[in-house]
Design a protein around this motif. Structure first.
Motif, PDB file in Angstrom:
ATOM      1  N   CYS A 262      78.645  63.791  -0.851  1.00 45.49           N
ATOM      2  CA  CYS A 262      78.040  65.124  -0.913  1.00 45.49           C
ATOM      3  C   CYS A 262      77.512  65.495   0.467  1.00 45.49           C
ATOM      4  CB  CYS A 262      76.908  65.181  -1.932  1.00 45.49           C
ATOM      5  SG  CYS A 262      77.421  65.008  -3.648  1.00 45.49           S
ATOM      6  N   TRP A 264      75.894  69.214   2.851  1.00 44.11           N
ATOM      7  CA  TRP A 264      75.728  70.639   3.103  1.00 44.11           C
ATOM      8  C   TRP A 264      76.462  70.963   4.395  1.00 44.11           C
ATOM      9  CZ3 TRP A 264      73.184  74.458   0.301  1.00 44.11           C
ATOM     10  CH2 TRP A 264      72.395  74.030  -0.786  1.00 44.11           C
ATOM     11  N   HIS A 320      77.014  73.680  -0.577  1.00 45.40           N
ATOM     12  CA  HIS A 320      76.865  72.280  -0.965  1.00 45.40           C
ATOM     13  C   HIS A 320      78.185  71.806  -1.565  1.00 45.40           C
ATOM     14  CE1 HIS A 320      75.454  68.809  -3.452  1.00 45.40           C
ATOM     15  NE2 HIS A 320      74.784  68.572  -2.330  1.00 45.40           N
ATOM     16  N   CYS A 322      80.508  68.480  -3.019  1.00 47.64           N
ATOM     17  CA  CYS A 322      80.546  67.109  -3.538  1.00 47.64           C
ATOM     18  C   CYS A 322      81.973  66.777  -3.975  1.00 47.64           C
ATOM     19  CB  CYS A 322      79.614  66.937  -4.743  1.00 47.64           C
ATOM     20  SG  CYS A 322      77.875  66.688  -4.288  1.00 47.64           S
ATOM     21  N   ASP A 337      78.582  74.103  -4.526  1.00 45.49           N
ATOM     22  CA  ASP A 337      77.295  74.703  -4.901  1.00 45.49           C
ATOM     23  C   ASP A 337      76.917  74.338  -6.338  1.00 45.49           C
ATOM     24  OD1 ASP A 337      77.197  75.922  -2.380  1.00 45.49           O
ATOM     25  OD2 ASP A 337      78.358  77.634  -3.099  1.00 45.49           O
ATOM     26  N   ALA A 401      72.290  70.123  -5.787  1.00 46.96           N
ATOM     27  CA  ALA A 401      72.707  71.390  -5.173  1.00 46.96           C
ATOM     28  C   ALA A 401      71.642  72.465  -5.302  1.00 46.96           C
ATOM     29  CB  ALA A 401      74.019  71.862  -5.794  1.00 46.96           C
ATOM     30  N   CYS A 433      65.882  73.216   1.794  1.00 47.71           N
ATOM     31  CA  CYS A 433      66.892  73.350   0.744  1.00 47.71           C
ATOM     32  C   CYS A 433      66.821  74.734   0.098  1.00 47.71           C
ATOM     33  CB  CYS A 433      66.696  72.259  -0.301  1.00 47.71           C
ATOM     34  SG  CYS A 433      68.024  72.133  -1.519  1.00 47.71           S
TER      35      CYS A 433
END
Length: 440
Positions: A262, A264, A320, A322, A337, A401, A433
């Motif tokens: 994961c 950002w 975001h 993953c 996201d 997320a 965040c």
């Protein structure tokens, strides 16, 4: 004594004169009774007959009276001299007693107590121990000077011949004792001053050593810790498409049969965002690669096998991302996201991820740790790059997320001291965040 002598003289003078005519002589064998009379009674009740002068000299009683008066004056002068000397001795003895009162106590404490009582004759002492000892030394020297001055004054103003020998010896002995005691006290204070100086120097050296050790420890911790508010509150910026800007993860991967990656990222590069990360091992440069090259969609490569991912992130906003994978049937999932946008299988099935490779941020590796291609370089910013050795649940990915939880990777966590940057890549404080969520 004076009255008795006067009475005897008068009796002798009266007995030596003849009786005047017409007066009855005393019978033979008569006795005279001599009685002492005060001097002022002679002229009133018992007038003295005149004594003939011989050669102009004073009468014997007058000469005796003058001698007695002179003796009385001498005795009074000696009493006054002895009294003044006793006062001087008493003053010196009192000051010496105050000096000796410091025995059994610290010099500074005793003198502070003495200063607080009665009249202060030596001034306020400083609170610093070194200054106290200096002040005491000066005070002792002043007392010694005063003793010497007093001794010289006594020798100049008092006739030692007029004093009894035992008194002179006592004064000299007392002054000598005082001088020796003062010198002894000054010597003790000098020793205490030297000891205090040595102890202070040793304490200062010990303190400096401890401070130096503490500074070294702080420097070590600063080198090994984050320069940011929190070790994970930073981002890596790669602003140019070159083959020399990149970041490197210090830790390597163990052998993996499943993983979740994961991160950002934010990029507006065109065409394609490039390679956010790549993992190469000896014999396989494309062990794990995430890349968007040219006009092709984002691709996930595992052991050089490819799967296209339905992700769209080149809009210049924070996203975001993953990706999960397991060696069982080569199953994979793609999240953007927090939402699952794609899934697939048969991506390098039953292939374990090899350990001991090199993990690079921002470049695609053609050899282990090198041979970067500028056309495949990532342009943008990334943060919170974490790897787990299992497939995370969709619920956990959603919570990460939307900033509900902070769950660092158990294999590769995003911490400042685990990421090195090269070639002009930089690390900056990252937006929170919540701020990244507002940018979606």
């Amino acid at each position: 004594m004076l009255l008795v002598a006067t009475g005897l003289l008068l009796a002798v003078a009266a007995g030596g004169r003849g009786s005047p005519a017409g007066e009855q002589e005393s019978p033979p064998g008569s006795r005279f009774v001599c009685t002492s009379l005060p001097l002022d009674a002679a002229g009133a009740g018992c007038p003295l007959p005149p004594v003939p002068m011989q050669g102009g000299a004073l009468p014997p009683e007058e000469e005796l009276k003058a001698t007695v008066l002179q003796l009385r004056e001498t005795v009074l002068q000696q009493k006054e001299t002895i009294g003044s000397q006793r006062e001087a001795i008493r003053e010196l003895t009192g000051k010496l007693s105050r000096c000796e009162g410091a025995d059994g106590k610290s010099a500074a404490g005793a003198w502070k107590n003495e200063v607080g009582k009665g009249k202060d004759t030596m001034g306020d002492l400083p609170r610093d121990p070194a200054q106290v000892i200096d002040q005491l030394s000066r005070t002792m020297q002043t007392l010694k000077d005063r003793l010497e001055s007093l001794e010289h004054q006594l020798r100049a103003n008092v006739s030692y011949a007029a004093l009894p020998s035992d008194l002179r010896e006592m004064l000299q002995r007392r002054l000598g004792d005082l001088e020796r005691q003062l010198l002894s006290k000054v010597a003790e204070l000098e020793d205490e001053k030297s000891l205090l100086h040595n102890e202070t120097s040793a304490h200062r050296q010990k303190t400096e050593t401890a401070l130096n050790a503490l500074l070294e420890r702080v420097s070590e911790l600063e080198k090994g810790s984050s320069a940011f508010k929190s070790p994970d509150e930073f981002k890596v910026s790669l602003p140019l498409r070159t083959n020399y800007l990149y970041g490197k993860i210090k830790k390597t991967l163990p052998e993996l049969y499943a993983f979740t990656v994961c991160l950002w990222l934010r990029s507006s590069a065109s065409p394609g965002i490039g390679t956010p990360f790549s993992y190469a091992v000896p014999g396989q440069a494309n062990e794990i690669v995430l890349i968007e090259w040219g006009n092709n969609p984002i691709e996930l490569l595992i052991n050089d096998k490819v799967a296209q991912l339905p992700l769209f992130i080149s809009d210049g906003k924070w996203h975001h991302i993953c990706i999960t994978w397991t060696t069982r049937d080569g199953m994979w999932e793609a999240f953007q996201d927090g939402e699952k946008l794609g899934t697939g299988e048969n991506l390098a099935p039953w292939h374990p991820i090899k350990p001991g490779g090199v993990l690079i941020l921002g470049q695609e590796q053609d050899t282990v740790g090198g041979r970067f291609d500028a056309t495949q370089a990532f342009v943008g910013e990334m943060s919170q790059f974490n790897i787990w050795d299992r497939v995370l649940k969709a619920e956990d990915i959603m919570n990460i997320a939307n900033c509900s939880i902070n769950m660092p990777g158990n294999i590769i966590p995003w911490v400042d001291n685990n990421v090195d940057v090269f070639g002009g890549a930089t690390k900056w404080p990252v937006e929170t965040c919540e701020e990244r969520l507002l940018d979606l």
